[in-house]
Design a protein around this motif. Structure first.
Motif, short mmCIF file in Angstrom:
data_model
loop_
_atom_site.label_atom_id
_atom_site.label_comp_id
_atom_site.label_asym_id
_atom_site.label_seq_id
_atom_site.Cartn_x
_atom_site.Cartn_y
_atom_site.Cartn_z
N ASP A 118 0.82 -1.22 0.00
CA ASP A 118 0.00 0.00 0.00
C ASP A 118 0.85 1.26 0.00
OD1 ASP A 118 -2.65 -1.39 2.13
OD2 ASP A 118 -2.09 -1.72 0.04
N ASP A 119 1.93 1.25 0.77
CA ASP A 119 2.79 2.45 0.84
C ASP A 119 3.40 2.76 -0.53
OD1 ASP A 119 4.07 1.82 4.22
OD2 ASP A 119 2.20 2.74 3.49
N GLU A 120 3.85 1.71 -1.22
CA GLU A 120 4.46 1.94 -2.52
C GLU A 120 3.43 2.45 -3.53
OE1 GLU A 120 6.58 -1.39 -4.26
OE2 GLU A 120 7.09 -0.22 -6.06
N LEU A 121 2.21 1.89 -3.47
CA LEU A 121 1.15 2.36 -4.37
C LEU A 121 0.90 3.85 -4.16
CD1 LEU A 121 -1.54 -0.49 -4.23
CD2 LEU A 121 -0.33 0.32 -6.28
N THR A 122 0.78 4.24 -2.89
CA THR A 122 0.49 5.65 -2.55
C THR A 122 1.66 6.54 -2.96
OG1 THR A 122 -0.88 4.93 -0.71
CG2 THR A 122 -0.08 7.22 -0.65
N SER A 123 2.87 6.09 -2.72
CA SER A 123 4.04 6.89 -3.06
C SER A 123 4.16 7.05 -4.58
CB SER A 123 5.29 6.20 -2.49
OG SER A 123 6.45 6.73 -3.05
N LEU A 124 3.90 5.97 -5.30
CA LEU A 124 3.94 6.02 -6.77
C LEU A 124 2.93 7.03 -7.30
CD1 LEU A 124 4.14 2.30 -7.99
CD2 LEU A 124 5.69 4.16 -8.65
#
Ligand SMILES: O=C1C[C@@](O)(C(=O)O)C[C@@H](O)[C@@H]1O
Length: 220
Positions: A118-124
Motif C-alpha cells: 500500500d505504501d508503494e502504491l500511494t508513493s507512486l
C-alpha cells in the motif's frame, strides 16, 4: 463521467477498425507500429474525432521500444500535435513540461510485474501526479487479496487515476478497477495489444451489466 473505454491499436488496420466501435479514446501503440507508422500518422492528422493517446512502451515495461530518452522523444515528437494525451513512463518524465506546454495531457505510467504494498502504491501515485495529469499504475496481482487491495487503492486515491492489471490470470480485475474509479480501461477491437485485454464490446457489456456508476471523479 463513467470509465472511458480505450482501444489500443498497433497497426493502421487496427486503427481504421477501432473507430467503428466508438471508443472513448484510441491509444496508438507507437512502439508496436510497423512500416505503416507514417500512414497512420497522416490518417490521424486528417481527422480523428476520437481523442488519441500516444504511447511508446519500453522493453522494460512490456513494450518494444529500446532506446535512449532522447530517442524516445524523437519518436514521439511527430505524434504530439495529433494526440490529446501522451503516455510517459517515469524515465522520460523530464519531457512532461514540454509536452504539457504543447497543450497536451500527460499520462505518467508504470507497469509492474509484481503487486506493490500500500505504501508503494500511494508513493507512486503521488510522485506520478507531480509529473502529469492522469497517473496510470498497472500491476501484477498474485492473489485475490492483491486485487482487493488494488480496488481499495483505486477507490480511495485522488482522481483521476488509471489502474489495471497485467496478464491473463486476474484479467477480470480490469472491470473491478473501473467499478472502483479507474478513469479508463484498455481494450482491443480484434487484435489485443497486451495479454488479458477484453474486446471493447465485451467490456462495454460487462460494465453495463455491472451498472458501473461514475467513480472516476471527472465531471461529464
Ligand atoms: O498501459 C497499458 C495497459 C495495457 O498494457 C493493457 O494491459 O491493456 C495495454 C497498453 O497498451 C497500455 O498502454
Amino acid at each position: 463521467m463513467k470509465p472511458r473505454l480505450i482501444i489500443s491499436v498497433s497497426s493502421e488496420q487496427d486503427y481504421i477498425n477501432a473507430k467503428k466501435y466508438a471508443p472513448d479514446l484510441i491509444e496508438i501503440r507507437i512502439d508496436l507500429l510497423g512500416e505503416g507508422e507514417d500512414n497512420i500518422l497522416e490518417e490521424c492528422r486528417g481527422n480523428c474525432d476520437i481523442p488519441l493517446i500516444g504511447t511508446i512502451r519500453s522493453l522494460g515495461e512490456g513494450g518494444l521500444f529500446d532506446g535512449s530518452a532522447d530517442e524516445w522523444y524523437e519518436r514521439i515528437e511527430p505524434w504530439i500535435p495529433v494526440c490529446d494525451y501522451i503516455d510517459l513512463e517515469m524515465p522520460y518524465s523530464g519531457f512532461s513540461r514540454g509536452i504539457r506546454d504543447c497543450g497536451k495531457k500527460v499520462i505518467p505510467s508504470v507497469h509492474l510485474d509484481y503487486m506493490p504494498d500500500d505504501d508503494e502504491l500511494t508513493s507512486l501515485e503521488r510522485s506520478m501526479r507531480n509529473s502529469g495529469d492522469i497517473p496510470k499504475i498497472i500491476v501484477t496481482p498474485e492473489d485475490h487479496g492483491d486485487v482487493i487491495r488494488l480496488s481499495e487503492f483505486t477507490l480511495k486515491c485522488a482522481k483521476p487515476v488509471i489502474t489495471g492489471v497485467m496478464g491473463a490470470e486476474f484479467r477480470w480485475a480490469r472491470a473491478l478497477c473501473c467499478l472502483f474509479g479507474s478513469y479508463g480501461v484498455f481494450c482491443h477491437a480484434g487484435n489485443p495489444a497486451s495479454q488479458g485485454q477484453y474486446h471493447i464490446d465485451e467490456m462495454r457489456e460487462i460494465l453495463s451489466l455491472l451498472d458501473v456508476s461514475d467513480n472516476t471523479g471527472i465531471p461529464e
